[in-house]
Every structure is written in C-alpha cells, then in structure tokens.
Design a protein around this motif. Structure first.
Motif, short mmCIF file in Angstrom:
data_model
loop_
_atom_site.label_atom_id
_atom_site.label_comp_id
_atom_site.label_asym_id
_atom_site.label_seq_id
_atom_site.Cartn_x
_atom_site.Cartn_y
_atom_site.Cartn_z
N VAL A 180 6.82 2.38 1.72
CA VAL A 180 5.58 3.56 1.61
C VAL A 180 4.75 2.31 1.86
O VAL A 180 3.44 2.93 2.53
CB VAL A 180 5.03 4.27 0.46
N HIS A 183 4.15 1.13 5.94
CA HIS A 183 4.17 2.41 6.33
C HIS A 183 2.39 2.49 6.27
O HIS A 183 1.66 2.37 7.74
CB HIS A 183 5.15 3.88 6.34
N LYS A 184 1.90 2.47 5.74
CA LYS A 184 0.41 2.76 5.56
C LYS A 184 -0.19 1.29 5.80
O LYS A 184 -0.75 0.99 6.75
CB LYS A 184 0.26 2.07 4.11
N ARG A 260 6.41 8.17 9.57
CA ARG A 260 6.36 9.31 10.00
C ARG A 260 6.02 9.02 11.12
O ARG A 260 6.63 8.02 12.16
CB ARG A 260 4.78 8.16 9.08
N THR A 442 8.88 9.24 -2.13
CA THR A 442 7.92 8.59 -1.12
C THR A 442 6.82 9.31 -0.88
O THR A 442 6.41 9.36 0.24
CB THR A 442 9.23 8.73 0.29
N LEU A 445 3.14 7.90 -0.01
CA LEU A 445 2.81 8.31 1.29
C LEU A 445 2.80 9.69 2.31
O LEU A 445 3.21 10.93 2.96
CB LEU A 445 3.76 7.64 2.75
#
Length: 458
Positions: A180, A183-184, A260, A442, A445
């Motif tokens: 998570v 991805h951020k 994502r 997850t 996110l």
C-alpha cells in the motif's frame, strides 16, 4: 540470518504435524540453488522453493528437509571456512536446526541414505530437479505433473496451504501494508516523473527500505493494454493512464499483489473516468459477494456481467448484458480471469498447474476469457484471493479480423473510438475470506477515482 520467534517455530511444527495426519510416507522437499546470471560467482537473487519455505520457514539455499510422522530432519552443509572472507560468518547447521525447530540435522551427503519411499515436489531450477531425479531414482520434472505418492503429497500440501494459518496471515498483512505504501509513493512521484522507470523506482524503493523485494516483476506502464508489460522506458504524457501492478514479498517469502491505475496529470478525462467507474463497480460487487461457500467462478461471471452492462450503458457494446456474456463479447475488453490464489507465491501453488486452483474433477473451459480463470473452487474461510477486473484495448484482439466479424453487430466501433485515451485499466486488491464474509487486506489504498486523483496531486 534472522532468528525465528517461538511462535513461528510453533507454527512450523503445527504445519508438519498437520501434514503427518494426511500422509503416511516420508516427504523430502528441496529449497533449490542459486542460478548464475552470466558466470558462476554472479548469481540471481536466491528464492527458496515455496513448499520448502512453508515447512522450514527460512530461505536456505542448497538445503532439503525430510518430513515424516510430524518430525523434520534438516539436510544442509556447514559453510566452508573460506566463505567467511566474502560473506562473513554464517550460521552452522546445528544453529539453523535450532532456529527452525528441526528434530535432527545432517550434511547433504547423507540425504541419499534417507530417500527410500519418499515423495517430493519438483523444484524449478535444473540443478535441483536433476538432483531430485538422481536421488529418488525417477524423473522429477517441473514441467511434468506429479504422479503416485508425489501427487498424494501435492494434494496434501495444497489442502494445508489453501487455508492460511495465523503465522501466514501475519506475514501476508506485512506484505500488504508495505505494498500500500509503495503504491502511494508511486502516485506521489508521478507528477515529476518523465518516464515509467522513475515511478517504478519510487515504488520499489519502499519495498527495499522495508527489507522486502517484489513478489513478481513490477508492471508500471502507460501501455496497460499489455497485460504483463515489463518495459519501463516510455515517456509519461499528461493525458496518459499509468497502470501499476506492484507487490511486496516479505523476507519469509509471503506475497502481496495490488494494481491501481491513475492519470499522469492527476485528473482523469471524462472517458477515462467513465471506464474506470465501470471497472470499479465490478471490483466492488465481487468483493461484496465474497463469503465462505461462494463459487469463485461465479464472482468472475459477476464481474463479466457488470462490465458488459457498463459498456452497454456507455454505448460501446449493444445488446442484453447477459447475452453478451454468454457470447463472450465482454472478453474483447476483459480477456483474463477475475483473480487467483495468493500466499507464498503471487499465483499461489501454480507450480502444480491447476491442482491447487481447480477443485478436483474440474477442468479449464475452452471459452476465450473463461479459459484464463486461474481459480475455480468454492471459497473457504482463511483463503486469500485477488479481485482484479479490468478493461483493455488490446490491438491483437480488437484488430483480429475473425473477432471483428464475429462481434460486428454488438460493438459500436465508432463509439469505441471516442475512448482512445483508455488503453488499460485494472483495479486489484487482496481479499481474505472470513467466517463473516471478507476482509480487504489492502483497503488502506483507495480505489475511488477522486481519492486516487488526490494522492497523485499531493
């Protein structure tokens, strides 16, 4: 080498005892060996065989374990004295045995004395499966389905690994949490990035900083229509969508798998937002339907129906959504399955083919799209699966003369051309089946388009 906790030793012993209740013959599992990149001393990063890891707990190269009646015997050589010059002081065999709670420890040369009537599972690297074949006096090949007692062993291990114990879940939660954050970080880095590789670097930096690695080769691409794109040189243009499929693997080998999709500029176009919301609707509906007893294939077909309905509402497909799914029209844009098992492998236990993914006596469909479904079982509490619907404009599909002819009356090609800025969108989360329904590991996110835009814009 990190020392395992007493709780993990207890977990490992419990796994071995549960295996002993399922088989009445010894099992030998090899960890595998390092593979040279170009000359013997320059090797690829070592990754222990997952079946070995499940029972031994540590990623030990050039090792084997013999499991019988709930006991574990470790076979591994002590490090050579001269290796300390290059690698520092390494633990001795007896120390490793104590760390993992082994009942005995022997040098590898003695393994040949303990192979009688033993079952095994093939390891992927050639040096190891050659050794397996020689010591067991039969072909043990990763490309050959297991037979006889090897098949019995595989089925027993599958029954254990399908349902994650507390030790596994602790590792899987760690992998999910770091994924998570990765991805951020990728979203935050996008505005200033010039090429895909810079976003990939921002994401994988988070994994490395947490002493983890990737659980598969990262996909970070503006060409999301290429399902397993592993190129990172393309430039980022303001109107591009960036699809990032990146997952962490813990030191103990447990995986996460998350995707994502966001706009490089930080703002979806109206057409991108329309398609994104269709994919998200399928994603959310499938997760809402997860509970013990539900058929995973039914989740896939639910996603197909929602995507077909969404594309009808947008004027891309024409007709009744259920009829379109029956004729596989949706596979023009959603050609893969809704997801897969997740655990020590990102596609858990797929080294065993469909033995783990498919309930006994079930086989893959010959329909395009449905034939790519990796999991076809009823769900049970403790299983971890991915949910990953998508929309893709794959030239090899859309430009196929046979497919264009077959679906000429159900696709509005002119309307589709208005969505040219949507190459690929996928939304993927890791979902644990619980007694009450499900838990998205997850969930920290976001998936909503507006929240994604905020993360990209900072």
């Amino acid at each position: 080498m990190q020392k395992t906790s007493n709780s993990l030793i207890s977990t490992l012993r419990n796994r071995r005892q549960r295996l002993a209740s399922l088989i009445d013959f010894p099992a030998i599992l090899w960890s595998g060996s390092c593979s040279p990149r170009n000359f013997p001393a320059n090797v690829f990063p070592f990754r222990a065989n997952s079946h070995f890891l499940y029972f031994a707990g540590l990623p030990l190269p050039n090792a084997a374990i013999r499991l019988t009646a709930g006991k574990l015997e470790l076979f591994i050589d002590d490090p050579q004295p001269e290796s300390a010059l290059w690698h520092g002081e390494m633990p001795q065999r007896q120390e490793i045995a104590q760390i993992i709670g082994a009942d005995a420890a022997k040098p590898m040369a003695e393994l040949e004395l303990w192979t009688q009537e033993a079952a095994t599972i093939a390891v992927q690297d050639a040096a190891t499966w050659t050794q397996q074949s020689q010591l067991l006096n039969r072909w043990v090949l990763p490309q050959k389905p297991p037979q006889d007692i090897d098949l019995e062993l595989a089925k027993a291990i599958i029954s254990l690994r399908l349902i994650h114990d507390d030790g596994a879940l602790a590792e899987l939660r760690k992998a999910a949490a770091v994924t998570v954050e990765a991805h951020k970080a990728g979203m935050a880095a996008t505005i200033d990035a010039q090429i895909e590789a810079q976003v990939r670097a921002a994401m994988e930096q988070v994994l490395i900083a947490n002493n983890m690695t990737t659980s598969y080769n990262s996909i970070v691409t503006v060409h999301g229509e290429v399902l397993h794109n592993e190129q990172y040189h393309h430039s980022l243009q303001p109107g591009d969508l960036l699809l990032a499929d990146v997952g962490a693997e813990t030191e103990m080998g447990w995986a996460a798998d998350v995707t994502r999709t966001w706009c490089v500029s930080g703002k979806f176009s109206s057409t991108q937002r329309d398609i994104y919301d269709v994919v998200l609707a399928a994603h959310d509906a499938c997760i809402a339907k997860i509970y013990p007893g539900v058929e995973y294939q039914d989740l896939h077909l639910l996603a197909c129906s929602i995507i077909a309905e969404g594309l009808v509402n947008l004027g891309i497909l024409q007709g009744n959504p259920q009829d379109l799914v029956e004729m596989d029209a949706h596979t023009l844009f959603f050609p893969h399955g809704i997801g897969h098992l997740l655990g020590l492998d990102v596609h858990d236990m797929e080294d065993l083919g469909d033995l783990a993914g498919y309930e006994e006596e079930r086989t893959r469909s010959n329909r395009f799209g449905l034939g790519y479904l990796r999991l076809n079982r009823p769900l049970h509490s403790g299983m971890l699966v991915t949910i990953e619907p998508g929309f893709y404009q794959v030239p090899a599909i859309l430009n196929n003369a046979h497919l264009r002819s077959k679906y000429q009356n159900v696709v509005n090609w002119e309307r589709l051309s208005q969505f040219a800025d949507v190459r690929g969108i996928r939304i993927e989360d890791d979902v644990l089946v619980t007694q009450e329904g499900s838990e998205v590991l997850t969930s920290a996110l976001p998936t909503q388009a507006s929240q994604i835009e905020s993360l990209v814009c900072g």
